[in-house]
Scaffold this active site. Structure first.
Site, PDB file in Angstrom:
ATOM      1  N   LYS A 112      10.311 -28.420  13.460  1.00 48.78           N
ATOM      2  CA  LYS A 112      10.666 -29.829  13.667  1.00 48.78           C
ATOM      3  C   LYS A 112      11.559 -30.352  12.524  1.00 48.78           C
ATOM      4  O   LYS A 112      12.336 -31.273  12.714  1.00 48.78           O
ATOM      5  CB  LYS A 112       9.408 -30.706  13.756  1.00 48.78           C
TER       6      LYS A 112
HETATM    7  C1  LIG Z   1       7.046 -28.334  18.613  1.00 50.80           C
HETATM    8  C2  LIG Z   1       6.741 -26.889  18.413  1.00 50.80           C
HETATM    9  C3  LIG Z   1       6.988 -25.923  19.421  1.00 50.80           C
HETATM   10  C4  LIG Z   1       7.513 -26.302  20.783  1.00 50.80           C
HETATM   11  O1  LIG Z   1       8.851 -26.690  20.764  1.00 50.80           O
HETATM   12  P1  LIG Z   1       9.495 -27.484  21.991  1.00 50.80           P
HETATM   13  O2  LIG Z   1      10.854 -27.858  21.532  1.00 50.80           O
HETATM   14  O3  LIG Z   1       8.597 -28.680  22.198  1.00 50.80           O
HETATM   15  O4  LIG Z   1       9.490 -26.570  23.163  1.00 50.80           O
HETATM   16  C5  LIG Z   1       6.727 -24.592  19.141  1.00 50.80           C
HETATM   17  N1  LIG Z   1       6.213 -24.209  17.943  1.00 50.80           N
HETATM   18  C6  LIG Z   1       5.951 -25.105  16.959  1.00 50.80           C
HETATM   19  C7  LIG Z   1       5.364 -24.629  15.686  1.00 50.80           C
HETATM   20  C8  LIG Z   1       6.207 -26.470  17.148  1.00 50.80           C
HETATM   21  O5  LIG Z   1       5.927 -27.358  16.164  1.00 50.80           O
END
Ligand SMILES: *Cc1c(COP(=O)(O)O)cnc(C)c1O
Length: 497
Positions: A112
């Site tokens: 993120k």
């Molecule tokens: C948010 C997240 C995901 C999923 O990503 P999306 O873009 O929502 O598909 C996968 N792994 C981690 C560690 C995340 O924080």
């Protein structure tokens, strides 16, 4: 050439990129999509030798056309700096025959950060461009990862405040400590007596409160969202797929013109959609493998063409993928329906009403670049343990779901295309589950922070600053409130009576 954004639901006039970033969601409830996907103007060959920041500029200038060169470069420089613990920002680790694209070297050690480090700068720049003088107040409900990444991104950014609500008893001890120790006078973190859904509904109610909107406006504030449907989060995620391809070319792993596959551990479908946009923009990506955990609604969708959320919500050790409504999938549906907004509305209404929809054969045909695989809890744990034993590389639980999907894909298809696995979190973020996967009997008794030291010893990787800091950091946020008092808490923080 100017690129505008339109809504997937068709009932909103086109807006500039900066307006789309400020609005988040389109007024008709749809998601903003670019009116066309721009093509990269440099070839992969021509980008050889470029830094992450330089490639970021090459990609972003095509999508965010109303930002000036200076504005974009300034946002990029502020986002991708020494908050990252490596100059390469998103390093590739070759493990066996796959390349793990490590997207967890930012401030909160999850992927993120790749988008949330730059979103605050996009927003303040966009506010300036659109003559918005109000202070931007970001409201977020979080089940753990997004909240901290958004806090870290917005902390001390002038012209913004951020308030994060989390379920008091619904996050891991490390996640809670990460949030309540957050610095920055413009930040507030509130535990609520309720679950994540309560937090989410409470935030939505505040967003929808028209009276409150007027009251805030009078005091010089406006709400905005750092949610993953904001195009200001999608665009920065395109960058690292281009970057990965250029790096593989640079080190001779890919030959000019050769394609790579990508495998993405998926929840809200934002990350893998960014990979698809990268492909449409001209990055030589072959297949996109969508990896799910036990909440395999997307796997079933790619198999059958039917999306059906009517199923139990399963809590797994990859919690950021525990999701039954993948919001960003709407953008892919819109593309595969030939940009048919009426079709999009029909499917989304069916989803709201019946919890499911089925796409046409024609649409399914257009999804050929994608395929779905999933990993059970046992399978994902076995991949963590097995990879560690064979290579010494330790991956987190979300990445393990992707690595497992990759193994299944190769075993099914015998496809030998070079493959990049999106590695979305540091194993330090999910230490307990990772160490349990490696040796439950040995580590079961230890506390989360004791496990951190064990992991460091076992992997030979230094404890990240993000974890080291919170061990001793003072708790700065102690507010806890009832769900019905969320609005009052927001007003008190903003000093609005
Ligand atoms: C948010 C997240 C995901 C999923 O990503 P999306 O873009 O929502 O598909 C996968 N792994 C981690 C560690 C995340 O924080």
């Amino acid at each position: 050439m100017e690129l505008l954004y339109k809504s997937t639901r068709g009932n909103q006039t086109k807006v500039t990129a900066s307006e789309a970033i400020l609005q988040g969601l389109a007024q008709d409830g749809g998601l903003f999509v670019p009116e066309r996907i721009p093509r990269l103007s440099l070839s992969m060959e021509q980008m050889k030798g470029m830094s992450y920041q330089e490639i970021a500029y090459e990609v972003m200038r095509l999508f965010l056309t109303d930002f000036t060169e200076e504005e974009l470069k300034d946002c990029i420089a502020k986002a991708y700096d020494d908050k990252f613990d490596t100059e390469t920002i998103a390093p590739l680790a070759k493990v066996d025959d796959a390349f793990f694209l490590e997207l967890f070297h930012g401030a909160t050690i999850a992927f993120k950060d790749m988008a949330l480090s730059i979103l605050p700068h996009f927003m303040t720049t966009a506010a300036k461009k659109n003559q918005i003088r109000d202070e931007i107040v970001i409201l977020t409900a979080t089940s753990g990862d997004t909240g901290k990444a958004a806090l870290a991104g917005f902390a001390d950014v002038p012209g913004t405040k951020i308030i994060v609500f989390y379920p008091k008893d619904g996050v891991s001890p490390i996640q809670e400590k990460q949030m309540v120790t957050q610095k920055g006078d413009n930040t507030m973190v509130v535990g609520i007596h309720g679950n994540f859904d309560d937090a989410q509904s409470g935030v939505k109610a505040i967003f929808g409160d028209k009276e409150l909107e007027v009251q805030l406006k009078e005091s010089g504030f406006r709400f905005s969202s750092a949610n993953s449907i904001n195009i200001g989060r999608l665009v920065p995620q395109i960058v690292y797929y281009v970057y990965a391809c250029v790096k593989l070319l640079e080190n001779g792993e890919l030959k000019p013109g050769e394609q790579m596959n990508v495998v993405v551990p998926t929840g809200n479908f934002g990350n893998i959609l960014a990979a698809y946009y990268a492909k449409l923009a001209g990055t030589p990506i072959g297949r996109l493998v969508c990896a799910s955990n036990d909440n395999k609604v997307l796997y079933d969708f790619f198999q059958t063409g039917e999306y059906d959320r009517n199923r139990p919500f399963i809590l797994t050790t990859s919690p950021s993928m525990d999701i039954l409504i993948s919001s960003n999938l709407e953008r892919l549906l819109y593309l595969t329906a030939g940009e048919d907004a009426a079709k999009d509305v029909e499917l989304m209404e069916a989803l709201t009403k019946n919890g499911k929809y089925r796409i046409t054969e024609n649409m399914k045909e257009r999804l050929k670049d994608f395929c779905g695989y999933y990993a059970t809890e046992e399978e994902a744990a076995a991949v963590i343990a097995g990879t560690y034993k064979d290579t010494g590389y330790v991956m987190d639980t979300h990445t393990a779901v992707a690595a497992c999907a990759y193994k299944k894909y190769v075993s099914d298809t015998k496809d030998k295309t070079k493959t990049v696995i999106a590695s979305t979190a540091s194993p330090y973020k999910f230490t307990r589950s990772v160490m349990d996967a490696i040796d439950a009997a040995k580590y079961g008794e230890l506390s989360d922070f004791e496990l951190v030291d064990e992991l460091s010893e076992l992997s030979g990787i230094k404890v990240p600053k993000a974890i080291e800091e919170i061990r001793t950091a003072p708790v700065r946020h102690k507010t806890v409130c009832e769900v019905q008092d969320m609005k009052k808490t927001v007003l008190a923080f903003l000093g609005v009576e």
